[in-house]
Design a protein around this motif. Structure first.
Motif, mmCIF file in Angstrom:
data_model
loop_
_atom_site.group_PDB
_atom_site.id
_atom_site.type_symbol
_atom_site.label_atom_id
_atom_site.label_comp_id
_atom_site.label_asym_id
_atom_site.label_seq_id
_atom_site.Cartn_x
_atom_site.Cartn_y
_atom_site.Cartn_z
ATOM 1 N N THR A 47 0.838 -1.199 0.000
ATOM 2 C CA THR A 47 0.000 0.000 0.000
ATOM 3 C C THR A 47 0.872 1.247 0.000
ATOM 4 O O THR A 47 1.848 1.348 0.759
ATOM 5 N N SER A 48 0.508 2.181 -0.869
ATOM 6 C CA SER A 48 1.236 3.446 -0.941
ATOM 7 C C SER A 48 0.300 4.506 -1.493
ATOM 8 O O SER A 48 -0.443 4.247 -2.452
ATOM 9 N N ALA A 49 0.360 5.665 -0.907
ATOM 10 C CA ALA A 49 -0.425 6.819 -1.374
ATOM 11 C C ALA A 49 -1.907 6.477 -1.508
ATOM 12 O O ALA A 49 -2.585 6.964 -2.419
ATOM 13 N N GLY A 50 -2.387 5.635 -0.630
ATOM 14 C CA GLY A 50 -3.802 5.305 -0.634
ATOM 15 C C GLY A 50 -4.204 4.220 -1.609
ATOM 16 O O GLY A 50 -5.381 3.841 -1.678
ATOM 17 N N PHE A 51 -3.254 3.685 -2.371
ATOM 18 C CA PHE A 51 -3.558 2.608 -3.303
ATOM 19 C C PHE A 51 -2.946 1.303 -2.809
ATOM 20 O O PHE A 51 -1.820 1.284 -2.305
ATOM 21 N N THR A 52 -3.701 0.237 -2.979
ATOM 22 C CA THR A 52 -3.215 -1.090 -2.583
ATOM 23 C C THR A 52 -3.157 -1.987 -3.812
ATOM 24 O O THR A 52 -3.985 -1.879 -4.715
ATOM 25 N N GLY A 53 -2.169 -2.859 -3.835
ATOM 26 C CA GLY A 53 -2.057 -3.800 -4.939
ATOM 27 C C GLY A 53 -1.231 -4.995 -4.534
ATOM 28 O O GLY A 53 -0.718 -5.065 -3.414
ATOM 29 N N GLY A 54 -1.098 -5.936 -5.446
ATOM 30 C CA GLY A 54 -0.272 -7.100 -5.165
ATOM 31 C C GLY A 54 1.172 -6.831 -5.577
ATOM 32 O O GLY A 54 1.437 -6.004 -6.449
ATOM 33 N N PHE A 55 2.099 -7.511 -4.914
ATOM 34 C CA PHE A 55 3.494 -7.377 -5.325
ATOM 35 C C PHE A 55 4.176 -8.731 -5.235
ATOM 36 O O PHE A 55 3.736 -9.634 -4.513
ATOM 37 N N GLY A 56 5.237 -8.860 -5.999
ATOM 38 C CA GLY A 56 6.098 -10.033 -5.916
ATOM 39 C C GLY A 56 7.538 -9.555 -5.997
ATOM 40 O O GLY A 56 7.848 -8.619 -6.749
ATOM 41 N N LEU A 57 8.398 -10.160 -5.204
ATOM 42 C CA LEU A 57 9.802 -9.733 -5.177
ATOM 43 C C LEU A 57 10.685 -10.966 -5.073
ATOM 44 O O LEU A 57 10.476 -11.824 -4.207
ATOM 45 N N PRO A 88 0.006 0.586 -6.654
ATOM 46 C CA PRO A 88 0.413 1.480 -5.559
ATOM 47 C C PRO A 88 1.746 2.169 -5.802
ATOM 48 O O PRO A 88 2.063 3.140 -5.117
ATOM 49 N N LEU A 89 2.541 1.675 -6.715
ATOM 50 C CA LEU A 89 3.819 2.311 -7.044
ATOM 51 C C LEU A 89 3.846 2.603 -8.539
ATOM 52 O O LEU A 89 3.213 1.904 -9.332
ATOM 53 N N THR A 90 4.610 3.618 -8.913
ATOM 54 C CA THR A 90 4.801 3.890 -10.335
ATOM 55 C C THR A 90 5.963 3.049 -10.855
ATOM 56 O O THR A 90 6.750 2.488 -10.074
ATOM 57 N N LEU A 91 6.094 3.023 -12.164
ATOM 58 C CA LEU A 91 7.203 2.273 -12.750
ATOM 59 C C LEU A 91 8.542 2.902 -12.350
ATOM 60 O O LEU A 91 9.523 2.193 -12.103
#
Lengths: 272, 163
Positions: free
Chosen positions: A161-171, A257-260
């Motif tokens: 979650t960042s700047a009010g947006f939530t999404g999935g991530f993989g690292l 939630p993040l930009t490229l």
């Protein structure tokens, strides 16, 4: 009569059961297997062990992780020789990711895995006395098991979650023989942009749109020392998009939630 | 891309796909493990393909179709996993009834409907995956929708077909 919404609800429920089974919490009434459903060759068993080795571990260590300055342990400059060691366990990776993110975002790691050492080539290791070939398998041997004691990398995934947006991530971070562009191809990224950085690292970035309303960003960095950092972030549940063409899960936000650009900064951070 | 990388990144998604296809998590686990075993043996070739994931998915479908033949012989009345926490809610009851109807579909019909409405493939792509002609795909999906009691005209716009 039903409609397609009910069919999609059924698919979503089956996906939920699959995820629950993967974390060992499945409410599954497993029937007694009267027959083996398919021949299980030695390689299959070995690969099952490999799969178990890199299996998505139970989310026992999950939780919301925010930046914690007290955990900052790596402030090395962005040169290959001065970097700290690559995280080799999911927990190490979570701690390092927390440092790299700083106050940019918070995340919850719900899936974790260890990776075995890379093969010496892009093919399975050759047979040896302790690793004999199975009949009919030619020169193909069995793979190394992913013993956590000898793992050389880790994978985590979850929500961010960042700047009010939530999404999935993989690292994923580990030494690899792969090239960054391969991950663009594999992830069906549009317009893969590959560049070479001043320190000799190669960076591949791109955007994938696998379903209406779904956006996924990918950044993959291969350092000169062979360490690969692959990160994907999406506005939906599964940033990898599941099997190609499949929905990739629930859409959480109108945008990732993040930009490229933020993703590039993360994989090229000198805090790894 | 190394095999371990592929497995680490893609196994959860393959498990989801296989579970939707088989309606049983235990079967999906066996299916995915067997397919990954075969994929490992051919990984050098598969990883060099333009779309390795599509190839592995096709392996999953083919394996499922052959397994279903075995399952039919071994367990003609194999049931769906029971839902452990019945909640009584109408929507969930309808959803679970849909899963039961899905599980009862003939194997090719089920594969066709999953590839169409879950994987989002076109008729041409499904025909390629199932090794049949496009009219056959349309026929299989039409029969499947009838058996599933799905009325496409009653479907909300955001769930309409896109291909």
């Amino acid at each position: 009569m039903s409609d397609l919404r009910t069919l999609h609800d059924a698919f979503a429920e089956l996906e939920r059961r699959a995820d629950a089974a993967a974390t060992g919490m499945a409410p599954v009434a497993r029937p007694r297997r009267a027959v083996r459903l398919a021949p299980v060759a030695a390689t299959v068993v070995a690969v099952a062990a490999l799969v178990a080795g890199v299996v998505w571990l139970v989310p026992g260590g999950s939780g919301t992780h925010a930046a914690d300055p007290s955990t900052t342990s790596s402030t090395a400059p962005a040169t290959t020789t001065a970097r700290g060691p690559v995280p080799t366990s999911p927990d190490d990776l979570i701690a390092r990711f927390r440092v790299v993110l700083g106050d940019t975002a918070t995340f919850e790691a719900t899936t974790k895995a260890s990776l075995p050492p890379p093969s010496t080539s892009n093919s399975p290791q050759p047979p040896s006395p302790t690793n004999p070939p199975r009949p009919g398998a030619g020169s193909v041997g069995t793979p190394q098991l992913a013993d956590p004691e000898v793992s050389t990398g880790a994978v985590i995934g979850g929500t961010l979650t960042s700047a009010g947006f939530t999404g999935g991530f993989g690292l994923m971070v580990h030494p690899s023989d792969s090239e960054p562009r391969e991950w663009c191809d594999f992830s069906r990224v549009e317009h893969c942009d590959v560049s070479t950085l001043p320190d000799g690292s190669r960076l591949a970035t791109g955007t994938a749109r696998r379903a209406p309303g779904a956006v996924s960003y990918l950044a993959c960095l291969k350092r000169p020392d062979g360490t690969m950092l692959l990160m994907q972030v999406s506005n939906q549940e599964d940033p990898a998009g599941a099997v190609i063409g499949s929905p990739g899960g629930e859409i959480y936000s109108p945008q990732p939630p993040l930009t490229l650009d933020q993703l590039k900064e993360i994989v090229t951070s000198d805090k790894w | 891309m190394e095999f371990a990388e592929y497995v680490a990144r893609q196994r959860p998604a393959l498990m989801r796909f296989a579970t939707v296809l088989t309606c049983r998590t235990w079967l999906a686990e066996d299916l995915v493990s067997d397919v990954l075993g075969r994929a490992f043996e051919r990984w050098e070739r598969i990883s060099a393909m333009a779309e390795p994931n599509a190839y592995v998915r096709r392996m999953v479908v083919n394996e499922y179709l052959s397994w279903r033949r075995r399952l039919t012989r071994a367990s003609p009345r194999a049931g769906v996993e029971p839902t452990v926490t019945p909640d009584g809610a109408d929507e969930r009851a309808e959803r679970d009834a849909m899963i039961r109807r899905l599980a009862r579909l003939p194997r090719k019909q089920r594969a066709a409907v999953v590839l169409r409405y879950y994987a989002g493939l076109s008729d041409r792509e499904i025909a390629s995956q199932l090794g049949c002609r496009e009219p056959t795909v349309r026929s299989q999906i039409h029969r499947a929708l009838n058996a599933l009691r799905i009325d496409l005209t009653a479907t909300a716009p955001d769930f309409q077909e896109t291909s």
